[in-house]
Structures are given as C-alpha cells and as structure tokens.
Design an enzyme around this catalytic site. Structure first.
Site, mmCIF file in Angstrom:
data_model
loop_
_atom_site.group_PDB
_atom_site.id
_atom_site.type_symbol
_atom_site.label_atom_id
_atom_site.label_comp_id
_atom_site.label_asym_id
_atom_site.label_seq_id
_atom_site.Cartn_x
_atom_site.Cartn_y
_atom_site.Cartn_z
ATOM 1 C CB ILE A 202 6.339 -0.957 -4.755
ATOM 2 C CG1 ILE A 202 6.456 -1.645 -3.397
ATOM 3 C CG2 ILE A 202 7.515 -0.046 -5.022
ATOM 4 C CD1 ILE A 202 7.677 -2.532 -3.256
ATOM 5 N N GLY A 203 2.912 -1.025 -3.953
ATOM 6 C CA GLY A 203 1.768 -1.925 -3.954
ATOM 7 C C GLY A 203 0.754 -1.504 -2.911
ATOM 8 C CB SER A 207 -4.002 -6.750 3.977
ATOM 9 O OG SER A 207 -2.976 -6.804 3.016
ATOM 10 C CB VAL A 210 4.049 -2.998 -0.276
ATOM 11 C CG1 VAL A 210 5.521 -3.422 -0.177
ATOM 12 C CG2 VAL A 210 3.148 -4.117 0.232
ATOM 13 C CE LYS A 225 0.874 -6.868 3.066
ATOM 14 N NZ LYS A 225 0.688 -8.239 2.560
ATOM 15 C CG ASP A 315 0.699 -18.813 -3.968
ATOM 16 O OD1 ASP A 315 0.394 -19.405 -5.030
ATOM 17 O OD2 ASP A 315 0.422 -17.627 -3.753
#
Length: 468
Positions: A202-203, A207, A210, A225, A315
């Site tokens: 999904i990502g 780095s 995911v 992750k 954030d």
C-alpha cells in the site's frame, strides 16, 4: 512465489573514509553579506543568487519583500534548511530536547538552494555598496540582525586560494555491528513470515515498503513497514525509537504492535485502520460541527498523551489522522508509524508547511503547543476542505504564516460561538496565550461531539467517491 521480500543492500565497508561532509565549518571566514531593499523596485538585493531565484519561483512579490523583509528571510532560511532533508528518512520521535538541536541545525546549516552541502571552495560573494536606508528604521535594523545569521560562506584569506577547515568534534556513534546486536535484544523472536500473511503493498518510499497483512492465527489485519537498516542515516536512533514506541500506547494512537529483524531489514508491525486518512473525508464530504468536535476530542486525547510523555508530534494534519470503519479516530506518523495515505500535492519537498505554527517558521523557541496550532489548521481543513495557502508554493506559504499569523477563515461568521472560540484558542500567535491540549479537552465546543459511529457514513461516502 512468496510475497515476502527481504530488503538487502551491499554491505558497507567496516572502515569508512573521511568524507567532506564530516568536516566542519571553515576556521577563518568572513560574512561580508549586505542585504538592502532597492527603493525603486522594492526587491531585496544582496541575497545569494539561488535564494533570489527561489523568491521568484515562490511568487513573493517585490512589495511583499519590501513590506516584511524579516519574514522573507525567515521563510527562506527554514525552506533552504528543509529541502536538504531526504524525504525517505525516518522521522524520529521529537522531544523538547531535540527542538534545540534542530534550531542549531537551521542556524548552522550551509546549504545551497539545490539541497546539497555548499562547498566553501571557490564561493565568493562580492561586497555590495553600503546598505541604503529604508523608510522604516526599525524594520531595517531587524533586517540587518537577521542577515548576520545568513548561512553564506566567504573563502578564508589564506595563500593559494585554499580554505583552512576545522573538524567537527566527533560524536560517539554505534557501529553497524553494535546497532544490529542491540536491535536483536529488543525485537521479537521468531519468523514473521510464518506469523503474518501479506495481502498487498500500500506504499513505498526511500526508507522501505508498507504492506497490509493478516495475522495467521487471529485473522487480525495489520500494516507492516519493511525498512532496509543500511539505508537509514541514523541507525543508532532506531533502538531508542523502538523502545519509546513499545512504552507509549494509547487508544487514540496507531499503535506499534511488534518488530522483527529479517536479514538486513527491520519489519515494524503497526495497527491498520481500514477507513483511511481523515483527508479523504475532509476533501470529499461536508462535516457538521458535531463531526468536527468528535474528531477534535479524539485527536486531543492522543496529543495530550504524547505531551504528557514529553513527545511533540510536529505533524498534526488530516493526513496523519486515520479512521476505522466504526468511526475510531487515531493519530499516526510519529516515529515508525506506517504512513498509508497516498501521495498527494500536500506531500512536498519541504514537508508540510501549511500546518506549521508561526514560531516554527520564525525559528523562535517552541514547544508542544505547535501541535495545538496544527490542530487548529486541521479544524479549518474540516470546515473548508483544505488548509490555508494550500494553492501557494511551500516557500510562499511559509512567508504568509510568518507574516499573517492567524489565517483568515472563510465565512467565519457562520460558525457557532463555541467553535470560533475553540479556533481562537488554537490559533493564538502568542504561545503563552495559546491553549494547551489539556485545556482544550475541557473546552465547551467538545460537548457538541457526535458519537463516533456518526462518522461511519462520511467515511463510506468518501470511499465511494474516491473508488476505494
């Protein structure tokens, strides 16, 4: 073929050569930079050429430069510092102690506009004519003060056009072997490839990747992750990060479940919320004040918990508030939390300046109340569908935040007195007068909160619109 992937990269040599980036500031330097406002054009003169180009690209007009030169310089300095950060680097947990470190970084950074460390050799910025006076002497004096802090180097006055360099004092760092040895003592034992069944990616980013996954025994969905440890620039901080994540769990945080070492990769298992980010809801459907109050209450519970543990999120925004299909509201993306929101225009090279508090942009001493300001901006998102200045360039947004303070709210008169007061308490420029998360949890606006189940129809509607 198994979906599981081992993230490996070539081993680095145990003995590292001294790199130029390890060398500190020049030993004998001059800062012969003079900035002035051109009386006829209103533009700033004397800034490094790359910075002047940034001003043009950001559409900061000559009149804006003339009216608030200090804000221009503050925005430039923050922006130039930020663009050198690699977007794929893991964001480590921020405490009040690390705020001071970042402030020193910004003051000491020697950065070119393209994000690379500027070499002191062959940099020569000629002295300009003596600064003209500007109409407002106070502004001119303040401008002069800020200019003295500009991160611009002049070659040292030494023979053969070379520069004498002073080494930075070396910090005690763990070796790669020590990092891996320590990690093995705090991660879970066993084989995650047997415990979890990957569903889909999904990502992905610099780095790592995911995935959504299912725990084989319980059927529970999680997000995993996978990070290549060799690619992390601050490997030793990973150890502290995992310990902090293990010790800080809360019903309104996307919680850390466990972690594993798989070859050279670190697998971080997190909670998974199927409803997606609050951004999907705020951009696609209208929210009532009852909906907004419910989201604010749940978010504040998470923020207050973090603040009570000495952690600043830094954030808070709709992208980092995830929703469960039952209306659960959880804050994510501090430390290793899996970021599963899709890439959007909101994700910029400089980060997400639109939610930043003025004291961050102007580099004043700041603390955990920056999260309260960001919550106020998120409330504007829930009212208007987007944060202020979203259609401006990041640099222009930084300038406007430094200049305007509290942003104007469209049709603010339509809001209830309680919501207007709640926003005023969040978006107070004077940090001492700004409410804390603990104080806001007692604000009468939160008494209007709907039950969380009332958020479910909004989540479903947004998913239909976005075809998720």
């Amino acid at each position: 073929m198994s979906l599981f992937t081992k993230l490996r990269s070539s081993k680095k040599s145990s003995k590292k050569e001294q790199a130029p980036s390890e060398i500190g500031i020049p030993f004998s330097v001059k800062h012969n930079i003079h900035v002035k406002i051109n009386q006829s054009t209103g533009c700033m003169e004397g800034l490094p050429e790359p910075w002047l180009r940034l001003l043009q690209q950001a559409n900061i007009s000559s009149s804006e430069q003339s009216q608030n030169p200090t804000a221009v310089l503050q925005a430039l300095k923050y922006y130039v510092h930020s663009i050198k950060k690699k977007p794929g680097e893991v964001k480590f947990i921020t405490t009040t102690k690390t705020v001071d470190e970042e402030s020193r970084e910004i003051e000491d950074s020697i950065t070119a506009a393209d994000g690379h460390l500027a070499t002191p050799v062959n940099i020569s910025l000629p002295d300009l004519v003596e600064k003209e006076s500007v109409q407002d002497k106070e502004v001119n004096d303040e401008l002069d003060k800020v200019v003295k802090e500009l991160e611009t180097l002049e070659t040292a006055e030494v023979p053969s056009q070379t520069t004498v360099l002073r080494r930075k004092p070396e910090r005690k760092k763990l070796s790669d072997e020590e990092v891996m040895k320590n990690l093995k003592t705090i991660v879970s034992s066993g084989d995650p490839q047997k415990k979890y069944s990957l569903v889909k990616k999904i990502g992905s980013g610099a780095s790592g990747m995911v995935y959504t996954a299912t725990e084989v025994e319980s059927g529970q969905k999680v997000a995993i992750k996978m990070m290549d440890i060799d690619q992390q620039p601050q490997k030793e901080l990973i150890i502290t990060e995992i310990k902090v994540m293990q010790q800080n769990k809360h019903p309104n945080l996307v919680n850390f479940v466990e972690s594993y070492l798989v070859g050279d990769a670190l697998w971080v298992v997190m909670e998974y919320l199927e409803g997606g980010p609050l951004t999907d809801v705020v951009t696609e459907v209208l929210m009532s004040e009852g909906h907004i109050a419910a989201v604010c209450r749940e978010t504040l519970r998470a923020v207050h918990f973090l603040h009570s543990r000495g952690i600043i999120h830094r954030d808070i925004k709709s992208d980092n508030v995830l929703l469960g299909m039952d209306g659960t509201v959880k804050v994510t993306d501090f430390g290793f939390c899996a970021q599963i929101a899709p890439e959007e225009k909101r994700q910029t090279v400089v980060g997400t300046p639109y939610w930043m508090a003025p004291e961050v942009v102007t580099r004043k001493q700041y603390g955990n109340k920056i999260d309260v300001w960001s919550l106020g901006i998120m409330v504007i998102e829930m009212i208007e569908g987007e944060p202020p200045y979203l259609n401006e360039t990041p640099l222009k947004a930084l300038y406007l935040i430094a200049t305007n303070g509290k942003p104007r709210i469209r049709n603010g008169e339509r809001l209830s007195p309680d919501l207007r007061d709640f926003l005023d308490r969040c978006l107070e420029v004077d940090v001492d007068k700004r409410a804390s998360a603990e104080e806001l949890l007692k604000h009468p606006f939160l008494l209007k909160a709907d039950s969380l189940s009332r958020l479910t129809p909004l989540i479903k509607a947004a998913r239909v619109i976005l075809k998720k």
